[in-house]
Design an enzyme around this catalytic site. Sequence first.
Site, PDB file in Angstrom:
ATOM      1  N   HIS A 261       0.835  -1.206   0.000  1.00 44.34           N
ATOM      2  CA  HIS A 261       0.000   0.000   0.000  1.00 44.34           C
ATOM      3  C   HIS A 261       0.869   1.254   0.000  1.00 44.34           C
ATOM      4  CE1 HIS A 261      -3.657   2.362   1.197  1.00 44.34           C
ATOM      5  NE2 HIS A 261      -2.725   3.141   1.728  1.00 44.34           N
ATOM      6  N   GLU A 262       1.802   1.323   0.947  1.00 43.56           N
ATOM      7  CA  GLU A 262       2.661   2.512   1.023  1.00 43.56           C
ATOM      8  C   GLU A 262       3.586   2.592  -0.179  1.00 43.56           C
ATOM      9  OE1 GLU A 262       1.836   4.699   3.060  1.00 43.56           O
ATOM     10  OE2 GLU A 262       0.532   3.456   4.298  1.00 43.56           O
ATOM     11  N   HIS A 265       1.877   4.510  -2.868  1.00 39.11           N
ATOM     12  CA  HIS A 265       2.019   5.949  -2.643  1.00 39.11           C
ATOM     13  C   HIS A 265       3.418   6.415  -3.061  1.00 39.11           C
ATOM     14  CE1 HIS A 265      -1.730   6.838  -0.677  1.00 39.11           C
ATOM     15  NE2 HIS A 265      -1.537   5.995   0.320  1.00 39.11           N
ATOM     16  N   GLU A 291      -4.669   7.704  -3.178  1.00 37.02           N
ATOM     17  CA  GLU A 291      -5.121   6.437  -2.615  1.00 37.02           C
ATOM     18  C   GLU A 291      -5.427   5.411  -3.709  1.00 37.02           C
ATOM     19  OE1 GLU A 291      -4.996   5.366   0.375  1.00 37.02           O
ATOM     20  OE2 GLU A 291      -4.372   7.279   1.243  1.00 37.02           O
TER      21      GLU A 291
END
Length: 500
Positions: A261-262, A265, A291
């Site tokens: 997830h990170e 980003h 997101e």
Amino acid sequence: MNSDRAIQDIKIIEQSIKDLEHILALLSWDQETGMPEAAAGDRARQMGMIQDKLTLLLQDPGWPEWLSYLQENGDEQVQMWYRLLNRRYKEYQVLPPDFMTRFVEAGALARESWLKARDKDDFQIFAPALKFMVTLLQERCGYSDLKDEPYDVLLDIYEPGMKASVMEVLFDRMESDLSPLIDLGVKNTSTLDCLHGRKIPLSVQKRISVRVLEDMGYDFKAGRLDFSVHPFTTTLGSRDIRVTTAFDENAFFSGLSSTIHEGGHGLYEQNLPPAWYGTIVSEACSLGFHESQSRLWENIIGRSQAFCVYLKRIIEQEMSNQNRDINIDIDIDELFQNMNRVERSLIRVNADELTYNQHIFLRFRLERALINGTLQVDDLSNAWDNESFKLLGIQNQNDLSGILQDIHWSSGDMGYFPTYTLGNLYSAQIWKQLRHDLRDVDFQIEQGQFGDILKWLKEHIHSKGALYSSTELMRSLSGSDPDSSSFIDYLEEKQKELYA
């Protein structure tokens, strides 16, 4: 005013603004990853001082002349640059010079109060700091006329142009659409353990996370992986994009999902347009789109059957490297089932794709009520438990698994949570177009070859920076406005794969 000189002057002050923002981010990153507890007061003062200097630049008396020049001169991209600068200028013009300093200092102190409350599992320790933060946010909303209701001002910070009333209709419809899918998922979720009870040591989890990030295309020469209570990504410079994660020997997939997830980003930040470095253009167009990148990598790619083929190979290799005597053989179907279990649970960051949005509906409704004044902090804990039970069907047992689980409110990030669900919706629309363009994408994922995926994302999203709004960018990508239909279609299709 000379054309080149005007643009040069603007870029110089923009770079100074960026540098101060990055210094603030560095102080915050240190606070999250290693700062001693006793340093909170000094850190709040330091961050307030930097914010003071930042506000002076954002309220510089030269802005009206610079903005006027950009409005009257330049090509299409310069006009888009003007739009972004003018929006930011107007936002800061209505704020008192000391407001953001007070806000930043309060957030730095509230974060320590939140940590102490978590340690004691007692919301009342954090409640006074949260009350003050809500008061500051209500004050900020009062300075703006950009609203049908106060909460709109905060929502607009993260998703420009979005209204709470629009989100309410969207979320109500999604709640109805998701309900039967959640029921089906819970009913059919497998209880098999693909690891057969084996725990993956933290050192092995870190090596796996680093390998996955490298394969995704994350540049470790321009970033790093660290650990924090609440995983996050931060930008400390145009070539300094850092991600954090959290590992648990008893919850391997949770830690890996946080890393991916990170990483999503981080890839967005690492591939923003270099020509605009140091300016407001070299940012994401919205937090919803930011997101969308993390949710695309974490869920749509990272929980796919094709990714399970790739992940099986890495886990077996790294476990063997750790201990040659261990013979671990993971079944891909079991791995696919494990990574897509559907369970009504209390913790947002551990939630599956289907129930995750319920957690966002909860936070959106409560923080909207707090800012609009229809809910008080003193009543928040009971309201949380009641709404949580209504949405998830589970009775909350303590503050740690309820109202204290997220860091966002301690730093004043109300209006942020809805962007997580918007990111889910955007990611499904993006994936639909990406699959159309990259016909063999599943095979590439199985091989751990993510280069073409990243290249496509860079070309169609990352390289655009903030030049286009989220709606404009989505129209250029998919030919339609943002909506929830692609997301629901994606979830239904995955259920067919899982439960066939």
